[in-house]
Enzyme design. Sequence first.
Site, PDB file in Angstrom:
ATOM      1  N   GLU A  90       0.761  -1.247  -0.021  1.00  7.93           N
ATOM      2  CA  GLU A  90      -0.106  -0.022   0.084  1.00  7.93           C
ATOM      3  C   GLU A  90       0.888   1.095   0.025  1.00  7.93           C
ATOM      4  O   GLU A  90       1.886   1.302   0.475  1.00  7.93           O
ATOM      5  CB  GLU A  90      -1.076   0.051   1.368  1.00  7.93           C
ATOM      6  N   CYS A 103       3.445   8.416   0.702  1.00 11.92           N
ATOM      7  CA  CYS A 103       4.205   7.585   2.083  1.00 11.92           C
ATOM      8  C   CYS A 103       4.213   5.948   1.230  1.00 11.92           C
ATOM      9  O   CYS A 103       3.434   5.486   1.126  1.00 11.92           O
ATOM     10  CB  CYS A 103       3.251   7.462   3.109  1.00 11.92           C
ATOM     11  N   CYS A 110       6.831  -7.010   7.329  1.00 12.79           N
ATOM     12  CA  CYS A 110       7.982  -6.440   8.097  1.00 12.79           C
ATOM     13  C   CYS A 110       8.179  -7.481   9.107  1.00 12.79           C
ATOM     14  O   CYS A 110       7.389  -8.300   9.442  1.00 12.79           O
ATOM     15  CB  CYS A 110       7.321  -5.093   8.849  1.00 12.79           C
ATOM     16  N   CYS A 114       6.454  -4.777  15.876  1.00 10.01           N
ATOM     17  CA  CYS A 114       5.827  -3.899  16.868  1.00 10.01           C
ATOM     18  C   CYS A 114       4.424  -4.230  17.327  1.00 10.01           C
ATOM     19  O   CYS A 114       3.713  -4.589  16.309  1.00 10.01           O
ATOM     20  CB  CYS A 114       5.881  -2.661  16.338  1.00 10.01           C
ATOM     21  N   CYS A 117       1.342  -2.619  15.403  1.00 10.60           N
ATOM     22  CA  CYS A 117       1.459  -2.270  14.062  1.00 10.60           C
ATOM     23  C   CYS A 117       0.842  -3.336  13.300  1.00 10.60           C
ATOM     24  O   CYS A 117       1.182  -4.421  13.268  1.00 10.60           O
ATOM     25  CB  CYS A 117       2.969  -1.945  13.685  1.00 10.60           C
ATOM     26  N   GLY A 157       7.107  -1.759   6.308  1.00  5.76           N
ATOM     27  CA  GLY A 157       8.454  -2.261   6.384  1.00  5.76           C
ATOM     28  C   GLY A 157       9.123  -1.323   7.145  1.00  5.76           C
ATOM     29  O   GLY A 157       9.043  -0.289   7.531  1.00  5.76           O
ATOM     30  N   SER A 212      11.033   6.091  15.680  1.00  8.46           N
ATOM     31  CA  SER A 212       9.859   5.643  16.394  1.00  8.46           C
ATOM     32  C   SER A 212      10.396   5.124  17.730  1.00  8.46           C
ATOM     33  O   SER A 212      11.002   4.209  18.074  1.00  8.46           O
ATOM     34  CB  SER A 212       9.123   4.377  15.428  1.00  8.46           C
ATOM     35  N   LEU A 213       9.889   6.158  18.685  1.00  8.25           N
ATOM     36  CA  LEU A 213      10.347   5.982  20.030  1.00  8.25           C
ATOM     37  C   LEU A 213       9.277   5.274  21.003  1.00  8.25           C
ATOM     38  O   LEU A 213       9.526   4.157  21.268  1.00  8.25           O
ATOM     39  CB  LEU A 213      10.866   7.291  20.602  1.00  8.25           C
ATOM     40  N   CYS A 331      -0.611   2.505   8.055  1.00 11.20           N
ATOM     41  CA  CYS A 331       0.036   1.613   9.050  1.00 11.20           C
ATOM     42  C   CYS A 331      -0.282   0.233   8.367  1.00 11.20           C
ATOM     43  O   CYS A 331      -0.529  -0.502   9.434  1.00 11.20           O
ATOM     44  CB  CYS A 331       0.355   1.534  10.413  1.00 11.20           C
TER      45      CYS A 331
HETATM   46  N1  SAH Z   1       9.425   0.805  10.398  1.00  8.38           N
HETATM   47  C1  SAH Z   1       9.503   2.109  10.340  1.00  8.38           C
HETATM   48  C2  SAH Z   1       8.327   2.779   9.483  1.00  8.38           C
HETATM   49  C3  SAH Z   1       7.110   2.240   9.356  1.00  8.38           C
HETATM   50  S1  SAH Z   1       5.780   2.735  10.419  1.00  8.38           S
HETATM   51  C4  SAH Z   1       9.160   2.683  11.794  1.00  8.38           C
HETATM   52  O1  SAH Z   1       9.175   1.792  12.754  1.00  8.38           O
HETATM   53  O2  SAH Z   1       9.502   3.764  12.042  1.00  8.38           O
HETATM   54  C5  SAH Z   1       5.527   4.399  10.498  1.00  8.38           C
HETATM   55  C6  SAH Z   1       5.140   4.992  11.936  1.00  8.38           C
HETATM   56  O3  SAH Z   1       3.821   4.522  12.180  1.00  8.38           O
HETATM   57  C7  SAH Z   1       6.059   4.453  12.879  1.00  8.38           C
HETATM   58  O4  SAH Z   1       6.434   5.466  13.676  1.00  8.38           O
HETATM   59  C8  SAH Z   1       4.961   3.266  13.499  1.00  8.38           C
HETATM   60  O5  SAH Z   1       5.459   2.926  15.058  1.00  8.38           O
HETATM   61  C9  SAH Z   1       3.876   4.027  13.463  1.00  8.38           C
HETATM   62  N2  SAH Z   1       2.628   3.060  13.754  1.00  8.38           N
HETATM   63  C10 SAH Z   1       2.695   1.571  13.288  1.00  8.38           C
HETATM   64  N3  SAH Z   1       1.515   1.132  13.468  1.00  8.38           N
HETATM   65  C11 SAH Z   1       0.647   2.269  14.251  1.00  8.38           C
HETATM   66  C12 SAH Z   1      -0.571   2.253  14.896  1.00  8.38           C
HETATM   67  N4  SAH Z   1      -1.130   1.194  14.784  1.00  8.38           N
HETATM   68  N5  SAH Z   1      -0.825   3.547  15.409  1.00  8.38           N
HETATM   69  C13 SAH Z   1      -0.203   4.643  15.538  1.00  8.38           C
HETATM   70  N6  SAH Z   1       1.033   4.530  14.887  1.00  8.38           N
HETATM   71  C14 SAH Z   1       1.720   3.256  14.238  1.00  8.38           C
END
Ligand code: SAH
Length: 345
Positions: A90, A103, A110, A114, A117, A157, A212-213, A331
């Site tokens: 996507e 985006c 991936c 997380c 996600c 990813g 992504s902290l 996401c």
């Molecule tokens: N892998 C990379 C980029 C992809 S995700 C990363 O981890 O940064 C892009 C952003 O969306 C990241 O900050 C991720 O943590 C966040 N994200 C993923 N799923 C989410 C969700 N369900 N709600 C809010 N943010 C989310």
Amino acid sequence: MRNILDLDLDELKKWIKGSGEKEFRAKQVFDWIYKGCFSFSDMKNIPESLRNKLAASFQTGIPEIVEKYKSRDDDTFKFLLKYSDGNIIETVVMQYKHGNSICVSTQIGCRMGCTFCASTLHGMVRNLTAGEILGQVLAAQKNIGGRISNVVLMGSGEPLDNFDNVTKFLDIVNSEYGLNIGQRHITLSTCGLVPKMRELADMNYQITLAVSLHAPNDEIRRQMMPVANKYSMAEILDACRYYISKTNRRITFEYSLVKGKNDSLENAEELSDILKGMLCHVNLIPVNAVVENGYSKPTQKDIAAFSAVLTRKGIETTVRREMGSDINAACGQLRRSYLDEQRGE
Ligand code: SAH
């Protein structure tokens, strides 16, 4: 058959020279392609002999648009794209007054795991090549009939888990013969792969690094992100400082707010303390409750209170506007629902 989008200018020159033609033709071929002409036979200023050789060796593979969704509440489009091997990804396009932003996804699925996600739910299928990532931009531009001026690598990813393809993509997207998008208009988001963050810093790009902290300390972070078991926040922040020292670019920290998990005022205080004095900016994202993990977003009031602590402590903070939530624009949700449908779930 090879995708011509996987080649940079030097590689195409070399190939063309090797086929017995003039190497300046490479630039002409890319002029056509990056203008949106994907058929060698339409490349009028290219000699027929070369057109035939190209057609016999390369595809100009941009992914096929399987579905396009338009959000009700804003100018967000979500594309479900299919590659020639049948894999689906996507891409989201957001239209702002100052230009179009895309985006892109960097992997099919991936493997970071997380907990919040959707992209990682079915694991990782494979990396996308540089040309396949470029294909997302070209397919979207063709569809909307306009130029894309900003790129964020925040789709499915982990970009730094696909380092060589992603940096090649950055080079081509940024190059004059390619899409000519300025590095400062490109943001790469990572879950914090420390050695690769340092390697990226050494490449001296002027892109924005987003990290992504999602937590103010390792304990909470480990509950949300398996990668936190591998790299501590101290190591991540060190790598960020290194990135800043090399590039002089401000880091963006992404922080998905999850009710009862990482959204207390104490958490906000702790986060402010660890980020104090750093050239950075915090982007608060109310979590999208997509996975069956019981996560939900805090109330508007709690989000505002969290944000206020950071601001009071001198940390620049914004709350991400949720665009396109009615079309599952966040996401990996769309690919996931598509895959579930195919499986009859
Ligand atoms: N892998 C990379 C980029 C992809 S995700 C990363 O981890 O940064 C892009 C952003 O969306 C990241 O900050 C991720 O943590 C966040 N994200 C993923 N799923 C989410 C969700 N369900 N709600 C809010 N943010 C989310």
